[in-house]
Design a protein around this motif. Structure first.
Motif, PDB file in Angstrom:
ATOM      1  N   SER A  67       8.150 -14.686  35.541  1.00 20.10           N
ATOM      2  CA  SER A  67       7.801 -14.841  36.814  1.00 20.10           C
ATOM      3  C   SER A  67       6.393 -15.160  36.893  1.00 20.10           C
ATOM      4  N   TRP A  68       5.531 -14.350  36.246  1.00 20.80           N
ATOM      5  CA  TRP A  68       3.953 -14.799  36.328  1.00 20.80           C
ATOM      6  C   TRP A  68       3.866 -16.285  35.842  1.00 20.80           C
ATOM      7  N   MET A  69       4.389 -16.680  34.892  1.00 23.69           N
ATOM      8  CA  MET A  69       4.373 -18.029  34.367  1.00 23.69           C
ATOM      9  C   MET A  69       4.784 -19.119  35.492  1.00 23.69           C
ATOM     10  N   LEU A  70       5.906 -18.628  35.756  1.00 23.57           N
ATOM     11  CA  LEU A  70       6.575 -19.626  37.240  1.00 23.57           C
ATOM     12  C   LEU A  70       5.242 -19.671  38.195  1.00 23.57           C
ATOM     13  N   HIS A  71       4.679 -18.741  38.898  1.00 32.59           N
ATOM     14  CA  HIS A  71       3.743 -18.377  39.675  1.00 32.59           C
ATOM     15  C   HIS A  71       2.634 -19.343  39.341  1.00 32.59           C
ATOM     16  N   MET A  72       2.228 -19.443  38.128  1.00 28.94           N
ATOM     17  CA  MET A  72       0.928 -20.066  37.526  1.00 28.94           C
ATOM     18  C   MET A  72       1.355 -21.644  37.532  1.00 28.94           C
ATOM     19  N   MET A  73       2.401 -22.013  37.233  1.00 25.23           N
ATOM     20  CA  MET A  73       2.757 -23.346  37.125  1.00 25.23           C
ATOM     21  C   MET A  73       3.084 -23.881  38.354  1.00 25.23           C
ATOM     22  N   THR A  74       3.543 -23.266  39.416  1.00 30.50           N
ATOM     23  CA  THR A  74       3.938 -23.710  40.803  1.00 30.50           C
ATOM     24  C   THR A  74       2.392 -23.736  41.576  1.00 30.50           C
ATOM     25  N   GLY A  75       1.580 -22.937  41.169  1.00 33.10           N
ATOM     26  CA  GLY A  75       0.362 -22.940  41.747  1.00 33.10           C
ATOM     27  C   GLY A  75      -0.513 -24.203  41.580  1.00 33.10           C
ATOM     28  N   PHE A  76      -0.406 -24.605  40.143  1.00 32.70           N
ATOM     29  CA  PHE A  76      -1.100 -25.654  39.508  1.00 32.70           C
ATOM     30  C   PHE A  76      -0.443 -26.842  40.231  1.00 32.70           C
ATOM     31  N   MET A  77       0.795 -27.210  40.339  1.00 33.72           N
ATOM     32  CA  MET A  77       1.607 -28.075  41.119  1.00 33.72           C
ATOM     33  C   MET A  77       1.208 -28.294  42.680  1.00 33.72           C
ATOM     34  N   ASN A  78       1.108 -27.191  43.245  1.00 30.86           N
ATOM     35  CA  ASN A  78       0.520 -27.147  44.805  1.00 30.86           C
ATOM     36  C   ASN A  78      -0.726 -27.870  44.795  1.00 30.86           C
ATOM     37  N   ARG A  79      -1.671 -27.293  43.720  1.00 28.66           N
ATOM     38  CA  ARG A  79      -3.020 -27.970  44.011  1.00 28.66           C
ATOM     39  C   ARG A  79      -3.058 -29.258  43.559  1.00 28.66           C
ATOM     40  N   VAL A  80      -2.138 -29.913  42.721  1.00 23.42           N
ATOM     41  CA  VAL A  80      -2.034 -31.040  42.342  1.00 23.42           C
ATOM     42  C   VAL A  80      -1.604 -31.873  43.614  1.00 23.42           C
TER      43      VAL A  80
END
Length: 89
Positions: A67-80
């Protein structure tokens, strides 16, 4: 899109990728080291002995930090996507 924006996105992508991969890699290295020490002391030189414990440890880390990994990836995609929306408007 300027060069600075591209460099920022690439730095963020690399750092996010390293953060996501770090737990699995560290656990794999530690388990491999423990098993290699065990093999050296018992003189069991079976190459397939390291595979299953490493696989189980990585799966366990995946379940614990997924879940932490998914949160990190979605945070990155939201920034992009925010950067993309700022460029087009």
């Amino acid at each position: 899109m300027t060069e600075n924006m591209i460099i920022t996105v690439m730095k963020d992508a690399v750092s996010t990728g390293l953060m996501i991969c770090a737990p699995a890699l560290l656990v794999s290295v530690v388990v491999g080291l423990i098993i290699s020490i065990f093999q050296a002391t018992t003189q069991i030189q079976e190459q397939t002995l390291t595979f299953l414990p490493k696989l189980l440890a990585i799966v366990l880390v995946g379940f614990m930090t997924g879940s932490w990994m998914l949160h990190m990836m979605t945070g990155f995609m939201n920034r992009v996507f925010d950067m993309i929306s700022n460029i087009t408007s």
